[in-house]
Design a protein around this motif. Structure first.
Motif, short mmCIF file in Angstrom:
data_model
loop_
_atom_site.label_atom_id
_atom_site.label_comp_id
_atom_site.label_asym_id
_atom_site.label_seq_id
_atom_site.Cartn_x
_atom_site.Cartn_y
_atom_site.Cartn_z
N GLU A 191 29.13 34.18 28.53
CA GLU A 191 30.48 34.51 28.45
C GLU A 191 30.74 35.90 27.80
O GLU A 191 31.79 36.43 28.10
CB GLU A 191 31.46 33.34 27.70
CG GLU A 191 31.24 32.08 28.64
CD GLU A 191 32.08 32.23 29.75
OE1 GLU A 191 32.99 32.68 30.06
OE2 GLU A 191 31.24 31.58 30.77
N GLU A 192 29.97 36.31 26.92
CA GLU A 192 30.03 37.45 25.91
C GLU A 192 29.37 38.70 26.58
O GLU A 192 29.52 39.82 26.19
CB GLU A 192 29.47 37.34 24.69
CG GLU A 192 30.43 36.17 23.94
CD GLU A 192 29.69 36.02 22.40
OE1 GLU A 192 28.78 36.65 22.01
OE2 GLU A 192 30.08 35.05 21.88
N TRP A 193 28.74 38.58 27.74
CA TRP A 193 27.95 39.42 28.40
C TRP A 193 28.07 39.44 29.89
O TRP A 193 28.51 38.66 30.40
CB TRP A 193 26.34 39.12 28.06
CG TRP A 193 26.03 39.55 26.46
CD1 TRP A 193 26.06 38.43 25.69
CD2 TRP A 193 25.60 40.66 25.97
NE1 TRP A 193 25.61 38.97 24.54
CE2 TRP A 193 25.23 40.32 24.39
CE3 TRP A 193 25.37 41.95 26.43
CZ2 TRP A 193 25.04 41.33 23.56
CZ3 TRP A 193 25.06 42.82 25.59
CH2 TRP A 193 24.88 42.48 24.22
N ARG A 194 28.07 40.60 30.51
CA ARG A 194 27.98 40.69 31.78
C ARG A 194 26.61 41.44 32.41
O ARG A 194 26.28 42.42 31.76
CB ARG A 194 29.24 41.56 32.35
CG ARG A 194 29.40 41.99 33.85
CD ARG A 194 30.57 42.82 34.07
NE ARG A 194 30.95 43.88 33.10
CZ ARG A 194 30.49 45.23 33.37
NH1 ARG A 194 29.56 45.39 34.36
NH2 ARG A 194 30.53 46.07 32.54
N TRP A 203 22.30 44.36 30.72
CA TRP A 203 23.58 43.49 30.21
C TRP A 203 24.36 44.21 29.36
O TRP A 203 23.98 45.26 28.51
CB TRP A 203 23.04 42.23 29.68
CG TRP A 203 22.26 41.31 30.47
CD1 TRP A 203 20.97 41.47 30.90
CD2 TRP A 203 22.68 40.06 30.93
NE1 TRP A 203 20.65 40.31 31.49
CE2 TRP A 203 21.69 39.47 31.72
CE3 TRP A 203 24.10 39.46 30.85
CZ2 TRP A 203 21.70 38.38 32.27
CZ3 TRP A 203 24.12 38.27 31.66
CH2 TRP A 203 22.87 37.69 32.50
N ARG A 232 24.38 46.52 24.23
CA ARG A 232 23.73 46.52 25.64
C ARG A 232 22.34 45.73 25.58
O ARG A 232 21.73 46.04 24.24
CB ARG A 232 23.58 47.75 26.31
CG ARG A 232 24.60 48.48 27.10
CD ARG A 232 24.31 49.56 28.01
NE ARG A 232 23.56 50.58 27.14
CZ ARG A 232 22.53 51.45 27.35
NH1 ARG A 232 21.99 50.94 28.62
NH2 ARG A 232 21.90 52.38 27.03
N ARG A 283 27.93 44.23 26.85
CA ARG A 283 28.86 43.31 26.19
C ARG A 283 30.26 43.13 26.62
O ARG A 283 30.83 44.36 27.08
CB ARG A 283 28.74 43.51 24.64
CG ARG A 283 29.61 42.41 23.67
CD ARG A 283 29.50 42.45 22.42
NE ARG A 283 28.19 42.55 21.82
CZ ARG A 283 27.56 41.29 21.47
NH1 ARG A 283 28.21 40.15 21.89
NH2 ARG A 283 26.28 41.24 20.77
N VAL A 284 30.87 42.10 26.96
CA VAL A 284 32.12 42.16 27.39
C VAL A 284 33.05 42.40 26.36
O VAL A 284 33.11 41.63 25.36
CB VAL A 284 32.46 40.72 28.29
CG1 VAL A 284 34.02 40.50 28.73
CG2 VAL A 284 31.46 40.40 29.19
N ASP A 285 34.25 43.16 26.53
CA ASP A 285 35.08 43.47 25.65
C ASP A 285 36.30 42.53 25.72
O ASP A 285 36.57 42.04 26.90
CB ASP A 285 35.67 45.03 25.76
CG ASP A 285 34.69 46.01 25.63
OD1 ASP A 285 33.80 46.08 24.80
OD2 ASP A 285 34.76 46.96 26.38
N ASP A 286 36.85 42.17 24.57
CA ASP A 286 37.63 41.06 24.55
C ASP A 286 38.99 41.68 24.83
O ASP A 286 39.28 43.01 24.55
CB ASP A 286 37.69 40.55 23.16
CG ASP A 286 36.56 39.62 22.94
OD1 ASP A 286 35.92 39.17 23.83
OD2 ASP A 286 36.14 39.35 21.54
N ASP A 289 25.02 44.06 34.35
CA ASP A 289 25.55 45.36 34.86
C ASP A 289 24.75 45.87 36.00
O ASP A 289 25.23 46.34 36.99
CB ASP A 289 25.87 46.32 33.82
CG ASP A 289 26.50 47.47 34.31
OD1 ASP A 289 27.70 47.65 34.63
OD2 ASP A 289 25.99 48.42 33.91
#
Length: 160
Positions: A137-140, A155, A115, A157-160, A142
């Protein structure tokens, strides 16, 4: 263990100038920052550590330095690498460790973070130290909470 970066940065990603914040003090930001990290270990560079000796943050300080270091503070620990710093934090029983700078430390840890909690200070400032760019693209984003003179963004991290 969760790794969280905490930083205040201007609209142009400046975090410092000559070892200081380039904007006038924002007490509300300092309070939320100190409260967030108070009971957890923090990971920081040697210069940042030395600049905070009069009022050390966190329950323990993991000081990143390439050279051997010893400290006169019982809560300070030396680490040479990201892996060593995270191992020390885990050995302290931490659920979360906060990365609090400076610029080179943020760069080292950026790809390891779970985060980011960022105080986005209103305006652009001249400086010599920047928070690293991140791939959106790797972060959202929140959450976002507006305050006077800054917006607190969290922020994940977006899980793949």
């Amino acid at each position: 263990m969760e790794l969280v970066s905490v930083a205040a940065l201007s609209e142009n990603n400046v975090i410092g100038r000559d070892g200081e914040l380039p904007w006038p003090s924002i007490p509300e930001d300092k309070t939320q920052y100190r409260n967030r990290i108070a009971d957890s270990p923090v990971i920081l560079g040697r210069q940042t550590y030395e600049s905070m000796l009069d009022d050390l943050p966190g329950s323990a300080q993991i000081v990143m330095s390439r050279s051997d270091q010893s400290f006169d503070v019982s809560t300070a620990h030396h680490a040479r690498s990201v892996e060593e710093a995270t191992e020390i934090a885990a050995s302290l029983g931490a659920e979360t460790a906060y990365v609090i700078g400076g610029g080179a430390i943020y760069d080292l840890f950026q790809s390891h973070l779970d985060r980011m909690v960022l105080s986005r200070v209103d305006g652009e400032y001249d400086g010599d130290t920047y928070y690293p760019e991140w791939d959106t693209e790797e972060w959202r984003l929140d959450s976002e909470t507006p305050y006077e003179r800054f917006t607190l963004q969290e922020w994940v991290r977006v899980d793949d």
